[in-house]
Design a protein around this motif. Structure first.
Motif, short mmCIF file in Angstrom:
data_model
loop_
_atom_site.label_atom_id
_atom_site.label_comp_id
_atom_site.label_asym_id
_atom_site.label_seq_id
_atom_site.Cartn_x
_atom_site.Cartn_y
_atom_site.Cartn_z
N THR A 3 46.57 53.99 43.13
CA THR A 3 46.52 52.56 42.83
C THR A 3 45.51 52.35 41.71
N THR B 171 43.50 49.31 39.59
CA THR B 171 43.19 47.89 39.50
C THR B 171 42.57 47.60 38.14
N ARG C 263 53.98 52.09 35.88
CA ARG C 263 54.83 51.73 37.02
C ARG C 263 56.04 52.65 37.11
N ASP D 292 50.83 52.38 41.51
CA ASP D 292 50.69 51.03 42.07
C ASP D 292 49.67 50.29 41.21
N ARG E 96 47.79 47.14 39.75
CA ARG E 96 47.41 45.77 40.12
C ARG E 96 46.58 45.18 38.98
N CYS E 97 47.14 44.27 38.21
CA CYS E 97 46.42 43.63 37.10
C CYS E 97 46.03 42.20 37.47
N VAL F 282 43.27 41.38 38.88
CA VAL F 282 42.49 41.37 40.12
C VAL F 282 41.23 42.21 39.92
N LEU G 116 40.24 43.50 47.54
CA LEU G 116 40.53 42.96 46.22
C LEU G 116 40.36 41.45 46.21
N ASP H 47 42.33 39.17 45.32
CA ASP H 47 43.49 38.38 45.74
C ASP H 47 43.67 38.38 47.26
N SER I 49 43.95 41.06 49.19
CA SER I 49 44.60 42.26 49.69
C SER I 49 43.59 43.39 49.86
#
Length: 455
Positions: free
Chosen positions: A175, A177, A201, A206, A208-209, A211, A227, A229, A231
């Motif tokens: 992941t 970020t 992707r 995974d 996650r932008c 955040v 995070l 957001d 999550s």
């Protein structure tokens, strides 16, 4: 200082790529005096790009990245000892072991270190890493080889993206970020950032932008992160790839123009004092330097580039042993490359010094293209993806301040097929990672009291 600049005592602070190449160049230029190289790591100078490009892939061991010497610099190596201060009045480099080294001239090549996770307690969790040194790479490669169930990478700059690529090549779930809108956007702008996001992707990242990571979790061992957001990411390994910190703290009381953005110097690598005066015995080169470049409005550039470290170090060494009429400026055009997710990305110039871009060759869909950057109607940079042979042509456009957008000028290059669009380079403050190229200007790090004569 001795009358003959090729004699006397020179101290190089920083046993880095720049420090080694400068030491070699000093001897090549005829320096016969005392030469001492100081380094805080116990290792001899080694190559850093392979750490994220090869060591993490398991292709080479970390201790195989030691830089070859082009010639013996006949230097005294003071490794494993940190410089703690620079006494310009007394011309001495102060060391952590209590000793001091006298000098006639000193070259600062202390480079950068990885920016740590800001919460020291969380950063100390087993499984939380940064990547900057060969020891970092060795430990991280061993942990990745153990097969963690998921890896969290904080920051989607070049280092973070290359780490994510290495994880996927190893078959690891990862992941990433990023506080900004896309990977690499801070270095390459919005157009190529879209390609970078799609490639990550498509390779199973995974991503996650938009955040941020608000906390790292674990009881002795890292287990996951919260995070912004709301999550949570459950992972066994966390790699903090939030950019670099320039190693300037030891210069805080030196009187030099040294701060978070580096040590300011002129185009001949002579350091500036905090009052803007050029020094005659203190030089600076490599990642820790900030220098003006005429192609980019004489703004001070800070570069974390391999080639710049070599070229600037050689200019500094030449100027240290040459009388003023024979000194030369460091005017090389910045270049950079990265391999990730099966793509070969190369750049020339300063993409962030731009207001527009145009896709001059290829297409985003083909994932093979050349993007040209312009600022106020002239070409300032180019980035190629799997099209490196075109880069020399665009470098010539940059060096000659050719008009933007470029027109057909080479038989092997068609006219630009796209209409220029905004380059969409964000403010670095909105990113999780620091840029590898920064147009810094000069912002004093302290208030100066200007003394005026009375009467």
């Amino acid at each position: 200082m001795p009358g003959d600049l090729r004699e006397g005592r020179i101290v190089v602070v920083g046993a880095s790529l720049a420090g080694l190449r400068a030491a070699e160049k000093l001897r090549e230029e005829g320096f016969t005096g005392s030469l001492t190289v100081v380094g805080d790591e116990p290792h001899p100078p080694y190559d850093r790009p392979p750490l994220s490009k090869q060591v993490l892939f398991g292709k080479v061991p970390a201790d195989a990245t030691v830089l070859p010497m082009r010639r013996d610099p006949e230097a005294e190596w003071r490794l494993g000892v940190r410089a703690t201060g620079l006494d310009m009045a007394g011309k001495r480099v102060l060391l952590a072991d209590g000793e001091s080294l006298p000098y006639d001239q000193v070259l600062i090549t202390t480079g950068t270190r990885a920016r740590p996770w800001p919460n020291a307690q969380e950063a100390a969790l087993d499984g939380v890493f940064t990547l900057r040194t060969s020891d970092d790479a060795r430990l991280l490669a061993e942990r990745l080889a153990s097969g963690p169930r998921r890896v969290l990478v904080i920051g989607a700059g070049f280092t973070g993206s290359e780490i994510a690529s290495a994880c996927r090549e190893r078959g690891l779930e990862v992941t990433v970020t990023e506080r900004g809108p896309a990977p690499l956007v801070g270095a390459l702008g919005g157009t190529l950032a879209k390609l970078a996001a799609a490639m990550q992707r498509n390779h199973g990242v995974d991503l996650r932008c938009g955040v941020t990571v608000t906390a790292l979790r674990g009881n002795g061992h890292f287990t996951g992160a919260d995070l912004s957001d709301g999550s949570r990411v459950d992972a066994d390994v966390c790699i903090v790839a939030m950019g670099a910190v320039r190693n300037v703290e030891w210069l805080a009381e030196s009187g030099l123009a040294a701060g978070p953005r580096g040590v300011a110097c002129d185009a001949g690598c002579r350091a500036f004092t905090m009052y803007g005066l050029v020094t005659d015995s203190v030089f600076v080169a490599g990642d820790v330097s900030r220098f003006p470049h005429p192609l980019f409005d004489y703004q001070l550039l800070s570069l974390e580039h391999w080639r710049n470290a070599v070229e600037q170090a050689e200019v500094a060494a030449h100027n240290m042993v040459s009388p003023e009429p024979l000194r030369r400026p460091h005017l090389a055009v910045p270049t950079f490359w990265s391999s990730q997710f099966g793509l070969n990305i190369k750049s020339v110039g300063v993409p962030t010094f731009s207001d527009q871009v145009v896709i001059a060759q290829g297409s985003l869909e083909a994932r093979r293209l050349a993007v040209v950057y312009g600022y106020r109607g002239r070409v300032t940079a180019a980035v190629t993806v799997d099209m490196a042979k075109s880069l020399e042509y665009y470098q010539d456009l940059i060096e000659t301040a050719a008009p933007f957008p470029p027109v057909a000028g080479a038989s092997d290059r068609p006219p630009a097929a796209e209409v220029p669009i905004p380059s969409d380079v964000p403010d670095p403050s909105v990113l999780s990672h620091g840029p590898t190229v920064a147009l810094t200007g000069h912002l004093p790090d302290r208030r100066l009291a200007m003394m005026r004569p009375s009467g």
